[in-house]
Structure formats: structure tokens, C-alpha cells
Scaffold this motif. Structure first.
Motif, mmCIF file in Angstrom:
data_model
loop_
_atom_site.group_PDB
_atom_site.id
_atom_site.type_symbol
_atom_site.label_atom_id
_atom_site.label_comp_id
_atom_site.label_asym_id
_atom_site.label_seq_id
_atom_site.Cartn_x
_atom_site.Cartn_y
_atom_site.Cartn_z
ATOM 1 N N SER A 41 -14.050 -44.100 102.613
ATOM 2 C CA SER A 41 -13.160 -44.246 103.761
ATOM 3 C C SER A 41 -11.909 -43.377 103.579
ATOM 4 C CB SER A 41 -12.746 -45.716 103.937
ATOM 5 O OG SER A 41 -12.078 -46.176 102.780
ATOM 6 N N THR A 42 -11.285 -43.037 104.701
ATOM 7 C CA THR A 42 -10.063 -42.231 104.661
ATOM 8 C C THR A 42 -8.899 -43.099 104.193
ATOM 9 O OG1 THR A 42 -10.888 -40.921 106.519
ATOM 10 C CG2 THR A 42 -8.556 -40.729 105.993
ATOM 11 N N GLY A 43 -8.296 -42.719 103.097
ATOM 12 C CA GLY A 43 -7.229 -43.519 102.513
ATOM 13 C C GLY A 43 -5.844 -42.967 102.791
ATOM 14 N N ARG A 44 -4.869 -43.598 102.197
ATOM 15 C CA ARG A 44 -3.471 -43.212 102.416
ATOM 16 C C ARG A 44 -3.216 -41.773 101.974
ATOM 17 N NH1 ARG A 44 1.097 -43.628 99.356
ATOM 18 N NH2 ARG A 44 3.058 -44.092 100.430
ATOM 19 N N ARG A 98 -19.779 -53.452 110.176
ATOM 20 C CA ARG A 98 -19.234 -52.486 109.219
ATOM 21 C C ARG A 98 -19.199 -51.086 109.827
ATOM 22 N NH1 ARG A 98 -18.462 -51.049 103.759
ATOM 23 N NH2 ARG A 98 -17.690 -53.176 103.519
ATOM 24 N N ILE A 99 -20.268 -50.703 110.521
ATOM 25 C CA ILE A 99 -20.312 -49.376 111.149
ATOM 26 C C ILE A 99 -19.253 -49.278 112.248
ATOM 27 C CG2 ILE A 99 -21.725 -47.836 112.578
ATOM 28 C CD1 ILE A 99 -24.147 -48.786 110.992
ATOM 29 N N ALA A 100 -19.041 -50.371 112.983
ATOM 30 C CA ALA A 100 -17.986 -50.371 113.996
ATOM 31 C C ALA A 100 -16.622 -50.149 113.348
ATOM 32 C CB ALA A 100 -17.999 -51.689 114.773
ATOM 33 N N GLY A 101 -16.422 -50.738 112.164
ATOM 34 C CA GLY A 101 -15.173 -50.519 111.442
ATOM 35 C C GLY A 101 -15.016 -49.082 110.978
ATOM 36 N N ILE A 102 -16.124 -48.472 110.546
ATOM 37 C CA ILE A 102 -16.095 -47.063 110.143
ATOM 38 C C ILE A 102 -15.736 -46.186 111.338
ATOM 39 C CG2 ILE A 102 -17.547 -45.134 109.393
ATOM 40 C CD1 ILE A 102 -19.073 -47.138 107.650
#
Length: 287
Positions: free
Chosen positions: A69-72, A226-230
Motif C-alpha cells: 500500500s502507498t504509505g506516508r 479489501r479490494i474496495a479499500g485498495i
């Protein structure tokens, strides 16, 4: 990795509770029920979706299982890159950005941010936002509407695999009932074999109902969430780019345009205002 840990917890807690109650996990292992339920579910996917949606579904499942995931820190890099682009446009005029936009692979700016340029969707979205302003084909105050339309189309397209998984998840309990009915039919033909054979076949039939519900609510529907969150995280990155580019096109100073983008990020990935300002001011002068 977390999704694999979650799957392990679901399986371990289900089998563990069954064994604590005195059950033998091997009695749940009826290959015929797995073939019916998983086979019908796969057929539903094939019937309900075009090929490109199935390919996207496979891609999204792989991303959910193994993607990062894209982080800070990633957002700090994105904001730094946007600041560099805007500074070049502010100091040398928008026409100076043409060489970077038309040939990003040779750009002295973009080549310093391979993690961003390696994402084709993000890179294309940024370039599609900057090009109309450089070309003068659109007024600056119209750019946000244009980019919003593109973002909306991307969001709808990304939602197709989620809707597909939701439909399969809703169908699986009923598919389990179909498998159970087939098992009962098979049981009726074995009554003459005695109570022991009948009991075994009834257990197999009930396993079909269990498996349909278990797979639906233990795996398929949570995977869709989970995919919706991505998708939401990916859209946040695009919104970050859009708000910064649109703000700069309207005449905001580079630092202000980047600050507008920063404020639109979730608190979990949002760098501090003062921290980001210090990072940007410490960057070497861009040409």
C-alpha cells in the motif's frame, strides 16, 4: 500478508472450535461438495463478467495478497515531485514543462522518482492533467472538472471486480444449498445401504451448505471489502495529484498547491505541514 493471516485465523478458529466440540475435521472433506460449490461459483464469474473484468479481478486479488500500500513516505515523495514540477513551471513558464511531459522517461525531474513513474496509471493521470494547461487547450479553472471526470471513470471501472465478488459472495450460500440438495438426492438413492451409509451421505450434503456460507462470509465478501479499500487508497493518490495540479493551474504558489494536496490525505499517511515545508525548502534548486 495481513490477508493471509486473516485467512489463517478464519480457518483455524472454525476447525479449532469444531474439534473442541469433538468433531473430526476429516468428515468435512468431501471433494464432491467442493467441486460443485467452487465450480458453480467460477461459472457464475464467467457468465457475469467480460474477460477484461475477470483479468482485472485476478490482478486485484494478487494486489490484495502481495501488493504494497502507498504509505506516508510514498506521499512525501509524490509531493516533492509535484513541487519540483511546479517550481519549474513557475520560474521558467509552463512551456518549460513541455520537455518533461512529452518525454518523461528522459525528464530530469521524473527520473528521480522511479516509484511514482513506475505506476503507469498515476503517471498518465499527472501528464493528462498538465498537458492541456501547457497546450492552452483548456482554461485553468476548467482543469479540475476535467480531471474529476477522469477520476470518476477510473473509480467506476475499479469497482467492477468489487461488485463481481459481492455478487459471488451473495450467491454462494444458495449454491451451497444446491450442493446440499444434490447430496440429499444421492442419499435417497442409498437408503437401502443402511443407516451408516445414509448418515455419511447426509453429513456430506450438510457440508455443502456449510461450505457455501463459510466461503462467502469468511473469504469472498471480506476479499471484496479489501479490494474496495485498495481502490480507495489508489483514488486518494489520484485526488492528491488532481488537487495539486488544479491548484497550481489556477495560480497558487507551488508550496501552497502542494499544501492543498497534503491536507486532502488521510491522517494515517499525511505528513505534517511544517515537516513537509522543511523538506521542500531543503531540496536543491530545480532547473
Amino acid at each position: 500478508m495481513l490477508i493471509l493471516i486473516g485467512a489463517f485465523i478464519v480457518i483455524a478458529s472454525t476447525l479449532g472450535g469444531f474439534m473442541i466440540a469433538g468433531g473430526n475435521p476429516l468428515v468435512l472433506l468431501h471433494v464432491s461438495e467442493f467441486v460443485v460449490i467452487l465450480g458453480v461459483a467460477l461459472g457464475v464469474v464467467v457468465i457475469a463478467s467480460p474477460m477484461h473484468t475477470m483479468i482485472e479481478l485476478i490482478h486485484k486479488i494478487k494486489q490484495a495478497l502481495f501488493g504494497k500500500s502507498t504509505g506516508r513516505g510514498d506521499y512525501v515523495e509524490i509531493l516533492k515531485m509535484l513541487y519540483e514540477v511546479f517550481m519549474v513551471g513557475r520560474r521558467n513558464g509552463l512551456i518549460a514543462l513541455e520537455e518533461h511531459v512529452m518525454n518523461p522517461g528522459q525528464s530530469s525531474i521524473f527520473t528521480r522518482y522511479p516509484s511514482f513513474t513506475g505506476n503507469k496509471e498515476h503517471m498518465e493521470f499527472l501528464l493528462n492533467g498538465i498537458k492541456p494547461v501547457i497546450d492552452g487547450k483548456i482554461k485553468p479553472d476548467q482543469l479540475e472538472e476535467l480531471m474529476t471526470a477522469e477520476l470518476r471513470a477510473k473509480d467506476e471501472e475499479k469497482g467492477h471486480p468489487v461488485h463481481l465478488l459481492g455478487m459471488v459472495g451473495d450467491s454462494l450460500p444458495a449454491i451451497g444449498i444446491v450442493a446440499a440438495v444434490l447430496g440429499i438426492i444421492n442419499t435417497m438413492s442409498a437408503i437401502a445401504e443402511g443407516p451408516e451409509a445414509v448418515g455419511e451421505k447426509v453429513a456430506a450434503a450438510l457440508t455443502g451448505t456449510l461450505l457455501g456460507i463459510f466461503v462467502a462470509y469468511g473469504f469472498v465478501i471480506p476479499l471484496g471489502a479489501r479490494i474496495a479499500g485498495i481502490n480507495a487508497a489508489e483514488n486518494q493518490t489520484l485526488r492528491c495529484i488532481m488537487s495539486a495540479v488544479a491548484g497550481f493551474a489556477k495560480g497558487l504558489a507551488p508550496l501552497t498547491a502542494v499544501e492543498v494536496a497534503r491536507r486532502g490525505l488521510d491522517s494515517t499517511v499525511q505528513p505534517g505541514s511544517e515537516e513537509l515545508e522543511n523538506i521542500l525548502k531543503a531540496m536543491p534548486a530545480v532547473k
